[in-house]
Each structure stands twice: as structure tokens, then as C-alpha cells.
Scaffold this motif. Structure first.
Motif, PDB file in Angstrom:
ATOM      1  N   SER A  35       0.858  -1.188   0.000  1.00  0.00           N
ATOM      2  CA  SER A  35       0.000   0.000   0.000  1.00  0.00           C
ATOM      3  C   SER A  35       0.889   1.231   0.000  1.00  0.00           C
ATOM      4  N   GLN A  91      -9.476   5.572  -0.944  1.00  0.00           N
ATOM      5  CA  GLN A  91     -10.074   4.489  -0.145  1.00  0.00           C
ATOM      6  C   GLN A  91     -11.556   4.789   0.058  1.00  0.00           C
ATOM      7  N   SER A 105      -7.806   7.658   2.587  1.00  0.00           N
ATOM      8  CA  SER A 105      -7.109   7.483   3.852  1.00  0.00           C
ATOM      9  C   SER A 105      -6.115   8.631   3.881  1.00  0.00           C
ATOM     10  N   TRP A 163     -10.110   8.911   7.815  1.00  0.00           N
ATOM     11  CA  TRP A 163     -10.795   8.703   6.544  1.00  0.00           C
ATOM     12  C   TRP A 163     -11.523  10.004   6.250  1.00  0.00           C
TER      13      TRP A 163
END
Length: 189
Positions: free
Chosen positions: A125, A142, A152, A170
């Protein structure tokens, strides 16, 4: 007594290697040094270089904050001062780290993350971002658990001689919705 040729060659080779990698961690600079040939942004992470004692807090499944977990967070220059690596060691046994490289062509940091709780079996990631207004902010696309498009968002902030803070959130596309999911407070050793 004359020094054998092989010993002379080994000493010379060792000296050349040391000079070639002079920005790597050493006894004089245990966390390495920024390479003067690296982009100037290599110094963005300078406030974190070294070791800090930290408190890490994550959200639980019910949305409350779990008890803080003790951890150390160590940052060092690597690849002969051309990148930054970090490592966390947590008392709960969930360790992680990142490799941070600045790409001058895109004018962005690329931060590749790995963790002991989820060994990388696919590409790592990664988040991208920059240092602006006294913060380092990184994003990765995300969706929320409800299927809303967003990111994110990871932010380093509140840098001072005693430490720094970090928050994982988030956010939706326009950042009108912000949900913190992880926060870390670090004090310099």
C-alpha cells in the motif's frame, strides 16, 4: 615487514565503500544523514529522524478509542541518504514500517507501508503527498465501509524539539466528512 597486496586492496576497497555510502547510518550518525544530492524535500522528515517513545490509539469496532499502546517509532535516512525509512515496535506485537521516497518529477512523496500483522503478498500500500504549512499530509484513495469515495489521510504535525503527533483519518473527496481512526503522540527519547 611489508603489507601483503591483498590486505592493501581490502583496506582500499573498504575505504572506497565507506566514502561511497557516507550518508548511511554509522556510529557517528546512527540515523544516517540526508544526501546533498537528494531533493531538498529529503529534509521534510528531519523533525522525526531518531527514536521517539509514543502512544498509539486505534478505534475499536464500536467506534470508541482503544487503550493506548506503547511503541517506539524510529526514523532514519537510508539508501545513502536518498530516502527515509521508519519502523514502529509496539508492545501489542503489531509492528510496521515505511519506505519514503521523494519523486522530483511529480513533486510528491511516495510512502510504501508494510506491517507484521499483514505480510505483503501483493504490491505494498502507498500514500502520496507533501510537506505544506508545517504538516506532512499523505493520501491514498479508499472507500468508506458504506461505499463512499474518499481517502485514507495521514498527517504528521505539531513538530517540536520534544516530539511530534500523527493522525490517520478517513475523509470524503471534499473533506467535509472526517473520521479519525488512529492517532499517535510521540516524545523524543
Amino acid at each position: 615487514m611489508k603489507t601483503p597486496l591483498i590486505t592493501t586492496l581490502l583496506v582500499l576497497t573498504h575505504s572506497i565503500c565507506l566514502a561511497q555510502y557516507e550518508y548511511e547510518p554509522s556510529s557517528t550518525y546512527p540515523f544516517g544523514q540526508p544526501n546533498p544530492n537528494a531533493p531538498e524535500q529529503i529534509k521534510d522528515f528531519a523533525p522525526m529522524i531518531g527514536m521517539c517513545h509514543c502512544k498509539s490509539e486505534n478505534r475499536t469496532s464500536d467506534g470508541s478509542w482503544a487503550a493506548p499502546v506503547d511503541m517506539t517509532w524510529t526514523f532514519a535516512y537510508l539508501m545513502n541518504g536518498m530516502a527515509v525509512q521508519d519502523q514502529t515496535l509496539k508492545t501489542d506485537g503489531k509492528h510496521s514500517g515505511s519506505i519514503r521516497q521523494y519523486d522530483a518529477d511529480s513533486s510528491r512523496w511516495y510512502v510504501h507501508y508494510y506491517s507484521s500483522s499483514a505480510p505483503a503478498t501483493a504490491p505494498l500500500s502507498y500514500w502520496t503527498g507533501n510537506h505544506e504549512s508545517g504538516k506532512i499530509t499523505l493520501y491514498k484513495p479508499q472507500q468508506s465501509p458504506q461505499g463512499i469515495d474518499g481517502f485514507s489521510k495521514l498527517t504528521f504535525y505539531d513538530f517540536n524539539e520534544n516530539g511530534y503527533r500523527w493522525i490517520g483519518e478517513w475523509v470524503n473527496i471534499d473533506e467535509s466528512i472526517v473520521y479519525p481512526f488512529w492517532k499517535i503522540t510521540c516524545k523524543r527519547e
